[in-house]
Structure formats: structure tokens, C-alpha cells
Design a protein around this motif. Structure first.
Motif, PDB file in Angstrom:
ATOM      1  N   GLY A 124       0.920  -0.651  -0.237  1.00 34.66           N
ATOM      2  CA  GLY A 124      -0.362   0.448   0.234  1.00 34.66           C
ATOM      3  C   GLY A 124       0.572   1.714   0.368  1.00 34.66           C
ATOM      4  O   GLY A 124       0.600   2.316  -0.623  1.00 34.66           O
ATOM      5  N   LEU A 125       1.794   0.791   0.627  1.00 38.75           N
ATOM      6  CA  LEU A 125       3.128   2.403   0.547  1.00 38.75           C
ATOM      7  C   LEU A 125       3.150   2.403  -0.026  1.00 38.75           C
ATOM      8  O   LEU A 125       3.846   4.156  -1.211  1.00 38.75           O
ATOM      9  CB  LEU A 125       4.431   2.103   1.907  1.00 38.75           C
ATOM     10  CG  LEU A 125       5.281   3.215   2.144  1.00 38.75           C
ATOM     11  CD1 LEU A 125       4.331   4.486   2.387  1.00 38.75           C
ATOM     12  CD2 LEU A 125       5.902   3.298   2.991  1.00 38.75           C
TER      13      LEU A 125
ATOM     14  N   PHE B   3      -5.992   3.696  13.710  1.00 37.54           N
ATOM     15  CA  PHE B   3      -4.612   4.455  12.306  1.00 37.54           C
ATOM     16  C   PHE B   3      -5.340   3.816  10.755  1.00 37.54           C
ATOM     17  O   PHE B   3      -5.362   4.121  10.106  1.00 37.54           O
ATOM     18  CB  PHE B   3      -3.441   4.953  12.398  1.00 37.54           C
ATOM     19  CG  PHE B   3      -3.576   5.960  13.171  1.00 37.54           C
ATOM     20  CD1 PHE B   3      -3.296   6.336  14.773  1.00 37.54           C
ATOM     21  CD2 PHE B   3      -2.359   6.973  12.911  1.00 37.54           C
ATOM     22  CE1 PHE B   3      -3.013   7.421  15.302  1.00 37.54           C
ATOM     23  CE2 PHE B   3      -1.814   8.641  13.162  1.00 37.54           C
ATOM     24  CZ  PHE B   3      -2.869   8.382  14.389  1.00 37.54           C
ATOM     25  N   LEU B   4      -5.467   2.393  10.841  1.00 42.05           N
ATOM     26  CA  LEU B   4      -5.686   1.164  10.270  1.00 42.05           C
ATOM     27  C   LEU B   4      -6.978   2.256   9.744  1.00 42.05           C
ATOM     28  O   LEU B   4      -7.175   2.299   8.546  1.00 42.05           O
ATOM     29  CB  LEU B   4      -5.357   0.540  10.289  1.00 42.05           C
ATOM     30  CG  LEU B   4      -5.473  -0.773   9.547  1.00 42.05           C
ATOM     31  CD1 LEU B   4      -4.593  -0.535   8.313  1.00 42.05           C
ATOM     32  CD2 LEU B   4      -5.468  -2.734   9.381  1.00 42.05           C
TER      33      LEU B   4
ATOM     34  N   GLN C  42      -1.683   9.761   1.618  1.00 45.33           N
ATOM     35  CA  GLN C  42      -1.749   8.336   2.420  1.00 45.33           C
ATOM     36  C   GLN C  42      -0.639   7.688   2.593  1.00 45.33           C
ATOM     37  O   GLN C  42      -0.768   7.044   3.915  1.00 45.33           O
ATOM     38  CB  GLN C  42      -2.121   8.240   1.095  1.00 45.33           C
ATOM     39  CG  GLN C  42      -2.560   6.566   1.131  1.00 45.33           C
ATOM     40  CD  GLN C  42      -3.676   5.944   0.208  1.00 45.33           C
ATOM     41  OE1 GLN C  42      -4.746   6.898  -0.768  1.00 45.33           O
ATOM     42  NE2 GLN C  42      -3.641   4.801  -0.919  1.00 45.33           N
ATOM     43  N   SER C  43       0.554   7.628   2.030  1.00 43.23           N
ATOM     44  CA  SER C  43       1.451   7.757   2.096  1.00 43.23           C
ATOM     45  C   SER C  43       2.237   7.452   3.544  1.00 43.23           C
ATOM     46  O   SER C  43       3.032   6.716   4.160  1.00 43.23           O
ATOM     47  CB  SER C  43       2.522   7.858   1.425  1.00 43.23           C
ATOM     48  OG  SER C  43       2.746   7.778  -0.035  1.00 43.23           O
ATOM     49  N   VAL C  44       2.139   9.034   4.100  1.00 39.93           N
ATOM     50  CA  VAL C  44       2.322   9.528   5.636  1.00 39.93           C
ATOM     51  C   VAL C  44       1.648   8.698   6.485  1.00 39.93           C
ATOM     52  O   VAL C  44       2.332   7.941   7.484  1.00 39.93           O
ATOM     53  CB  VAL C  44       1.942  10.724   5.790  1.00 39.93           C
ATOM     54  CG1 VAL C  44       2.051  11.367   7.340  1.00 39.93           C
ATOM     55  CG2 VAL C  44       3.499  11.700   5.114  1.00 39.93           C
TER      56      VAL C  44
ATOM     57  N   LEU D 109       2.847   1.334   9.749  1.00 41.02           N
ATOM     58  CA  LEU D 109       3.625   0.982   9.640  1.00 41.02           C
ATOM     59  C   LEU D 109       5.086   0.583  11.216  1.00 41.02           C
ATOM     60  O   LEU D 109       5.565  -0.279  11.406  1.00 41.02           O
ATOM     61  CB  LEU D 109       4.862   1.046   8.305  1.00 41.02           C
ATOM     62  CG  LEU D 109       3.776   0.039   7.544  1.00 41.02           C
ATOM     63  CD1 LEU D 109       4.761   0.282   5.693  1.00 41.02           C
ATOM     64  CD2 LEU D 109       4.244  -1.134   7.610  1.00 41.02           C
ATOM     65  N   ALA D 110       4.599   1.851  11.271  1.00 36.18           N
ATOM     66  CA  ALA D 110       5.842   2.816  12.521  1.00 36.18           C
ATOM     67  C   ALA D 110       5.351   2.243  14.017  1.00 36.18           C
ATOM     68  O   ALA D 110       5.838   1.346  14.721  1.00 36.18           O
ATOM     69  CB  ALA D 110       6.135   3.697  12.639  1.00 36.18           C
ATOM     70  N   LYS D 111       4.187   1.663  14.266  1.00 35.12           N
ATOM     71  CA  LYS D 111       3.787   0.653  15.249  1.00 35.12           C
ATOM     72  C   LYS D 111       3.064   0.340  14.670  1.00 35.12           C
ATOM     73  O   LYS D 111       1.479   0.416  14.564  1.00 35.12           O
ATOM     74  CB  LYS D 111       2.985   1.909  16.232  1.00 35.12           C
ATOM     75  CG  LYS D 111       2.151   1.780  17.542  1.00 35.12           C
ATOM     76  CD  LYS D 111       2.331   2.604  18.396  1.00 35.12           C
ATOM     77  CE  LYS D 111       1.866   2.485  20.202  1.00 35.12           C
ATOM     78  NZ  LYS D 111       1.546   3.177  20.977  1.00 35.12           N
TER      79      LYS D 111
END
Length: 203
Positions: free
Chosen positions: A10-11, A89-90, A120-122, A128-130
Motif C-alpha cells: 500500500g505504501l 490509524f488502520l 496517504q503515504s504518511v 507500519l511504524a506501530k
């Protein structure tokens, strides 16, 4: 883990859509539509996977162990998805990605689309970070379950409503910033932005 791989897809696709839109005044409509749909597909698949893990009581996943249990009713199994920060967040990302795919089928300015896919990328990076797919460090046989304060119908439905509003507000932001980035000053984006703002405000 599979969930993180799906989020990674997705990223990558969100970054690709952003790059195409910001590099050209008129992006190839077909390619951006396909990339946006693929990105939304990756994120939807990741979301469905989290729901599957919740319903299967896979307590090897830290998020499932923290917000679900074998005795929880179905409605709270569903709402356990957004019970914690990672899931919230998801959910926000899922709604944002679906709206992004819709925008590519409208006559949205290329620069505005580029800004939208940057956001969207952010969001994907933050998820992903958490990650909600992080594995539990210990072997767990029963989850903690949903906080009793959240086991209420209105508490269950209010996060999706709020996050729809959040995601919709990204559209007028992207339209306004996209207009600033273009060479020719134009007010054509105002009417479109007004519609999205009213929809967001309603939620």
C-alpha cells in the motif's frame, strides 16, 4: 508478517501515485486509477486480515491479545478493530485509501491528487511504524478483551464516523494546496472543496 507486507504494498503504490501526479500537470488517468485501486486493495486486504485475526482469536498477535478475547460478542469483535491506536490509524487509512481511489475517477487536479497520495503515504508509514500486526513476545492463551467502557453500541460506532470525517477533510486540503502549486491561479477548486467539506462536517 503478511499484514506488514500488505501495508508495504500500500505504501509503495501510494508513493508511486504521488510521484506520477506531482511530476506531471496531467497524469495518465488510466495508470493513476490502476495504482490507486491497487493501493486501496492492499490496504483493504490488510484490514480484512486484522479482522480475521480478531475473529480467529490469534493471540500470537499483540493487538489481538490486547483488545479481544474468546468470550466477546460479535459486535465487539468487529469494533475491537479500532479499539486501540494501531487499529484506529488502520481504519483511518482504509477510509482514506477508498476515498483516494474514488478521487481518481473524478476530474481532480493532478497536483491535488499528488498531495492526497502524499498524505496517504504518511498514514501508511505511521501504521507500519506501530503495526497492529506485531507479534506478541509471550505465549498467550486468552486475550484481555475490550475495555468495559467501550462495550456500548454508541462507543462502537463513533470511531468509524469520526474517521470518515477526518479522511474527507483531506480532500479540500489537497484541493487547496494543489491549487497553490499550480501556475495558473484558479478558483475552480472551491466548489468541489465545498462539497467535500460539507460532507466531512456532516460526519
Amino acid at each position: 508478517m503478511t499484514g506488514n507486507l500488505l501495508l508495504g504494498g500500500g505504501l509503495a503504490t501510494a508513493l508511486a501515485a504521488m510521484a506520477i501526479c506531482l511530476a506531471q500537470k496531467i497524469p495518465p488517468a488510466r495508470s493513476v486509477k490502476i495504482i490507486a485501486l491497487v493501493s486501496a486493495g492492499f490496504i483493504t486486504a490488510a484490514s480484512l486480515l486484522l479482522w480475521y485475526l480478531l475473529f480467529e482469536n490469534d493471540f500470537s498477535v499483540e493487538y489481538v491479545a490486547a483488545y479481544s478475547s474468546t468470550t466477546m460478542p460479535t459486535v465487539y469483535k468487529i469494533s475491537a478493530f479500532w479499539a486501540g491506536q494501531q487499529g484506529s490509524f488502520l481504519l483511518w487509512l482504509l477510509i482514506h485509501a477508498i476515498i483516494g481511489a474514488v478521487l481518481t475517477f473524478r476530474r481532480t487536479q493532478a497536483a491535488a491528487l499528488g498531495i492526497y497520495f502524499l498524505i496517504q503515504s504518511v498514514l501508511v508509514f505511521l501504521v507500519l511504524a506501530k503495526s497492529p500486526f506485531a507479534e506478541h513476545s509471550a505465549q498467550v492463551f486468552e486475550g484481555v478483551g475490550l475495555n468495559p467502557l467501550l462495550q456500548d453500541f454508541w462507543m462502537a460506532i463513533h470511531p468509524p464516523i469520526i474517521f470518515v470525517g477526518y479522511a474527507l477533510l483531506a480532500v479540500p486540503f489537497a484541493l487547496s494546496l494543489g491549487s497553490l502549486l499550480t501556475e495558473a491561479a484558479s478558483q475552480s477548486w472551491l466548489e468541489e472543496a465545498r462539497k467535500w467539506t460539507l460532507a466531512a462536517w456532516s460526519f
